[in-house]
Write a protein that holds these residues in place. Structure first.
Motif, mmCIF file in Angstrom:
data_model
loop_
_atom_site.group_PDB
_atom_site.id
_atom_site.type_symbol
_atom_site.label_atom_id
_atom_site.label_comp_id
_atom_site.label_asym_id
_atom_site.label_seq_id
_atom_site.Cartn_x
_atom_site.Cartn_y
_atom_site.Cartn_z
ATOM 1 N N ASP A 174 39.777 36.181 30.528
ATOM 2 C CA ASP A 174 39.298 35.250 31.550
ATOM 3 C C ASP A 174 39.960 33.880 31.417
ATOM 4 O OD1 ASP A 174 37.832 34.944 33.851
ATOM 5 O OD2 ASP A 174 36.072 34.126 32.831
ATOM 6 N N GLY A 176 42.043 30.967 32.810
ATOM 7 C CA GLY A 176 42.281 30.454 34.144
ATOM 8 C C GLY A 176 43.747 30.105 34.356
ATOM 9 N N ARG A 181 43.128 34.016 40.393
ATOM 10 C CA ARG A 181 41.696 33.871 40.154
ATOM 11 C C ARG A 181 41.329 34.376 38.764
ATOM 12 N NH1 ARG A 181 39.610 30.597 44.158
ATOM 13 N NH2 ARG A 181 40.261 31.345 46.210
ATOM 14 N N ARG A 182 40.306 33.772 38.177
ATOM 15 C CA ARG A 182 39.735 34.335 36.959
ATOM 16 C C ARG A 182 39.055 35.657 37.279
ATOM 17 N NH1 ARG A 182 38.795 30.764 32.623
ATOM 18 N NH2 ARG A 182 39.127 28.560 33.080
ATOM 19 N N GLU A 185 35.547 35.153 38.426
ATOM 20 C CA GLU A 185 35.417 34.794 39.841
ATOM 21 C C GLU A 185 35.492 36.028 40.726
ATOM 22 O OE1 GLU A 185 37.488 31.013 41.201
ATOM 23 O OE2 GLU A 185 38.575 31.416 39.350
#
Length: 270
Positions: A174, A176, A181-182, A185
């Motif tokens: 995860d 960023g 996008r993560r 998200e």
């Protein structure tokens, strides 16, 4: 007189490898990771970058790592001489997850331990950058002590290049980026779309009352609908089913985002 051929544009004269540079993560963001999360990311990064026998020296299930004795990770790198002879180097890796630049005093313990244990390389792996003072301190340390090991520093620019070669690491941890996008998200968006699909498929309260479902099921459906209305708003949920186009738009978004997460196309389960 024929027209002179136009000068080639910059796009036309670019080398083929330049096209690969068009894809870039932009920048990395480790703010969502704890120090332990960052160490786990570094462990996987070393494993994916050609190192073997990668050992995360955490020593405890707690969030801190008091047992690492100045190095968070120990790994081995196999090298080959021009004559084909292979040999291994042992690397000590100290992971530095700092909101600000890493100061000189954060490096001293690792180098003291390295002097005792003699690895081939000490690597400081920073989620951001070392301060100028820390870099000057390393240079002075090498000049005055002539240590029996090499000192390497990987900061955010080096991590960016490595992560671009191993994108799964960014998704898994995860991390960023400014262009992707993560995963968290994406999962949050998929969860919302699933709940909206579920709501859109349920009967109105009037139709539900006349339905022959058991009262327990009716009560559960009503409770789920009220929760969805509170979370997303009645106007949004009603707009989802206002027309065939609106319902198709919602369904297409759900299908696309699920494909990104590994599902088959057209999966619209709710």
């Amino acid at each position: 007189m024929e027209n002179e051929p136009a000068e080639p544009t910059e796009e036309q004269t670019r080398e083929p490898q330049d096209a690969e540079d068009d894809f870039a993560l932009g920048s990395l963001d480790f703010d969502g990771l704890s120090p332990t999360d960052f160490e786990e990311f570094c462990f996987d990064l070393m494993s994916e970058s050609g190192f073997s026998n990668v050992d995360w020296r955490k020593g405890t299930p707690l969030s801190s790592s008091p047992s690492d004795r100045g190095r968070d990770i120990v790994a081995r790198k196999t090298l080959t001489d021009i004559d084909g002879h292979e040999y291994e180097e042992r690397w000590f890796v100290d992971c530095k997850h700092y909101k600000r630049g890493v100061p000189p005093d954060a490096l001293q313990g690792t180098l003291a331990w390295a002097n005792a244990d003699r690895p081939a390389v000490v690597l400081f792996l920073a989620s951001g950058y070392l301060t100028n003072g820390a870099k000057d301190w390393i240079a002075e340390y090498e000049r005055t002590n002539r240590p029996p090991f090499r000192i390497r520093v990987w900061e955010k620019p080096q991590l960016l290049k490595l992560v671009e070669k191993h994108l799964d690491l960014a998704f898994k941890h995860d991390v960023g980026t400014s262009t992707l996008r993560r995963v968290s998200e994406i999962l949050a968006a998929e969860s919302e779309l699933t709940e909206r699909l579920w709501y859109g498929r349920k009967p109105t309260d009037e139709d539900l009352a006349a339905n022959d479902w058991s009262e327990d099921i009716k009560a559960a459906v009503r409770e789920g609908k009220r929760m969805a209305e509170k979370e997303y708003g009645v106007d949004v949920l009603e707009k989802d089913v206002a027309s065939d186009w609106d319902w198709g738009y919602l369904s297409g978004r759900a299908s696309a985002i699920r494909w990104v997460l590994g599902d088959d196309w057209h999966n619209l389960d709710s």
